[in-house]
Design a protein around this motif. Structure first.
Motif, PDB file in Angstrom:
ATOM      1  N   SER A  20       0.851  -1.191   0.000  1.00 33.21           N
ATOM      2  CA  SER A  20       0.000   0.000   0.000  1.00 33.21           C
ATOM      3  C   SER A  20       0.880   1.232   0.000  1.00 33.21           C
ATOM      4  N   ARG A  22       0.125   5.466   0.600  1.00 36.66           N
ATOM      5  CA  ARG A  22      -0.833   6.531   0.824  1.00 36.66           C
ATOM      6  C   ARG A  22      -0.144   7.887   0.732  1.00 36.66           C
ATOM      7  N   SER A  24      -0.237  11.864   1.614  1.00 33.66           N
ATOM      8  CA  SER A  24      -0.828  12.727   2.630  1.00 33.66           C
ATOM      9  C   SER A  24      -0.247  14.120   2.517  1.00 33.66           C
ATOM     10  N   ARG A  70      -6.137   1.605  -7.256  1.00 27.87           N
ATOM     11  CA  ARG A  70      -6.076   2.842  -6.482  1.00 27.87           C
ATOM     12  C   ARG A  70      -7.428   3.179  -5.913  1.00 27.87           C
ATOM     13  N   ASP A  71      -7.373   3.855  -4.771  1.00 32.98           N
ATOM     14  CA  ASP A  71      -8.573   4.396  -4.124  1.00 32.98           C
ATOM     15  C   ASP A  71      -8.382   5.900  -4.095  1.00 32.98           C
ATOM     16  N   ASN A  72      -9.029   6.598  -5.012  1.00 34.63           N
ATOM     17  CA  ASN A  72      -8.813   8.039  -5.129  1.00 34.63           C
ATOM     18  C   ASN A  72      -9.271   8.797  -3.881  1.00 34.63           C
ATOM     19  N   ALA A  73     -10.316   8.332  -3.256  1.00 31.25           N
ATOM     20  CA  ALA A  73     -10.819   9.016  -2.051  1.00 31.25           C
ATOM     21  C   ALA A  73      -9.806   8.939  -0.913  1.00 31.25           C
ATOM     22  N   LYS A  74      -9.021   7.870  -0.887  1.00 27.52           N
ATOM     23  CA  LYS A  74      -8.026   7.683   0.173  1.00 27.52           C
ATOM     24  C   LYS A  74      -6.630   8.075  -0.269  1.00 27.52           C
ATOM     25  N   HIS A  75      -6.494   8.550  -1.505  1.00 27.34           N
ATOM     26  CA  HIS A  75      -5.168   8.910  -2.043  1.00 27.34           C
ATOM     27  C   HIS A  75      -4.187   7.752  -1.879  1.00 27.34           C
ATOM     28  N   THR A  76      -4.642   6.574  -2.188  1.00 30.15           N
ATOM     29  CA  THR A  76      -3.859   5.364  -1.923  1.00 30.15           C
ATOM     30  C   THR A  76      -3.813   4.465  -3.151  1.00 30.15           C
ATOM     31  N   TYR A  78      -2.403   0.441  -4.407  1.00 29.76           N
ATOM     32  CA  TYR A  78      -2.088  -0.876  -3.894  1.00 29.76           C
ATOM     33  C   TYR A  78      -1.360  -1.675  -4.982  1.00 29.76           C
TER      34      TYR A  78
END
Length: 120
Positions: A20, A22, A24, A70-76, A78
Motif C-alpha cells: 500500500s 498513501r 498525505s 487505487r482508491d482516489n478518495a483515500k489517495h492510496t 495498492y
C-alpha cells in the motif's frame, strides 16, 4: 506532501503480498501513480502504473501476477503481488504526480520504499 509505503516483508516463493502507498499532506489532485522496484546493484525499474482514470500498465516480468489499483478518495494505491518469485526480491517504491493546490504545478513524489524478500 508525503508518500508512505507499507506491506513489504519476507515471503516464500509462490506466496503473495499486498503493498500500500498513501499520499498525505496538501493535495489538490493526483494524476499518475505507480510502483517501481530496485534490486541490490541494479537500477530502479517500473513495475506498474495507473492513471487517474484507472488505466493500468505492467512490466512484462509481472504481467498476470501483479495487480495495481487505487482508491482516489483515500489517495492510496495498492500492489497485489501473487505467485512471487525470488527475482521479485527488491525495495519497492511508490511514485505519484501531485498538485498541491489548484494553482500549483504538478510535481513528482517518491515514497520511502518497502522491502520485499522472496526466499525459502
Amino acid at each position: 506532501v508525503q508518500l508512505q509505503a507499507s506491506g513489504g516483508g519476507l515471503v516464500q516463493p509462490g506466496g503473495r503480498l499486498r503493498l500500500s502507498c498513501r499520499a498525505s499532506g496538501s493535495i489538490f489532485s493526483i494524476s499518475g501513480m505507480g510502483w517501481y522496484r530496485q534490486a541490490p546493484g541494479k537500477q530502479r525499474d517500473i513495475v506498474a502504473s495507473i492513471s487517474s482514470g484507472g488505466a493500468t500498465n505492467y512490466a512484462d516480468t509481472v504481467k498476470g501476477r501483479f495487480t495495481i489499483s487505487r482508491d482516489n478518495a483515500k489517495h492510496t494505491i495498492y500492489l497485489q503481488m501473487n505467485s512471487l518469485k525470488p527475482e521479485d526480491t527488491a525495495a519497492y517504491y511508490c511514485n505519484a504526480d501531485i498538485r498541491e493546490t489548484i494553482k500549483s504545478p504538478t510535481r513528482n513524489y517518491w515514497g520511502q520504499g518497502t522491502l520485499v524478500t522472496v526466499s525459502s
